[in-house]
Design an enzyme around this catalytic site. Structure first.
Site, PDB file in Angstrom:
ATOM      1  N   ARG A  21       0.614  -1.241   0.084  1.00 19.79           N
ATOM      2  CA  ARG A  21       0.122  -0.074  -0.023  1.00 19.79           C
ATOM      3  C   ARG A  21       0.786   1.249   0.073  1.00 19.79           C
ATOM      4  O   ARG A  21       0.597   2.273  -0.836  1.00 19.79           O
ATOM      5  CB  ARG A  21      -0.836   0.050   1.317  1.00 19.79           C
ATOM      6  CG  ARG A  21      -2.092  -1.116   1.069  1.00 19.79           C
ATOM      7  CD  ARG A  21      -2.767  -1.284   2.256  1.00 19.79           C
ATOM      8  NE  ARG A  21      -2.000  -1.329   3.623  1.00 19.79           N
ATOM      9  CZ  ARG A  21      -2.222  -1.045   4.650  1.00 19.79           C
ATOM     10  NH1 ARG A  21      -3.534  -0.647   4.981  1.00 19.79           N
ATOM     11  NH2 ARG A  21      -1.487  -1.564   5.775  1.00 19.79           N
ATOM     12  N   ASN A  39      -6.202  -2.908   2.086  1.00 24.81           N
ATOM     13  CA  ASN A  39      -6.047  -4.439   2.247  1.00 24.81           C
ATOM     14  C   ASN A  39      -7.530  -5.100   2.537  1.00 24.81           C
ATOM     15  O   ASN A  39      -8.309  -4.098   3.047  1.00 24.81           O
ATOM     16  CB  ASN A  39      -5.157  -4.949   3.619  1.00 24.81           C
ATOM     17  CG  ASN A  39      -3.745  -4.447   3.519  1.00 24.81           C
ATOM     18  OD1 ASN A  39      -3.162  -4.392   2.352  1.00 24.81           O
ATOM     19  ND2 ASN A  39      -3.101  -4.520   4.530  1.00 24.81           N
TER      20      ASN A  39
END
Length: 92
Positions: A21, A39
């Site tokens: 990320r 996520n």
């Protein structure tokens, strides 16, 4: 805004706990694309990219590689109409 495109992306593999990320956010800033990344409970990473076709394509290409510690197995891309997202966020 008609020159903008949007891709909704799901990335499968070893993509959580490997700075996927954060690396995606850094790359989005470099490319100048808007959107978000997060996520999922099933181990995948979900992301949305909005920008020019070239910008969005660059982010999709990045997702096939991911962060240096990631092992990407699959990238599923769905094109959608742009929603005018501004900035790029890591969502929880």
């Amino acid at each position: 805004m008609s020159d903008r495109t949007r891709a909704h992306v799901f990335v499968t593999g070893r993509v959580q706990g490997v700075f996927f990320r954060a690396t995606t956010r850094e790359r989005a800033a470099e490319v100048g694309v808007d959107g978000w990344v997060r996520n999922l409970d099933d181990g995948r990473v979900e992301a949305v990219f909005e920008g020019s076709e070239e910008q969005v394509d660059a982010m999709i290409e990045f997702c096939h590689e991911g962060s240096s510690a990631a092992r990407v197995e699959d990238v599923d891309v769905e094109e959608q109409p742009p929603e005018g997202v501004d900035g790029f966020q890591i969502e929880r």
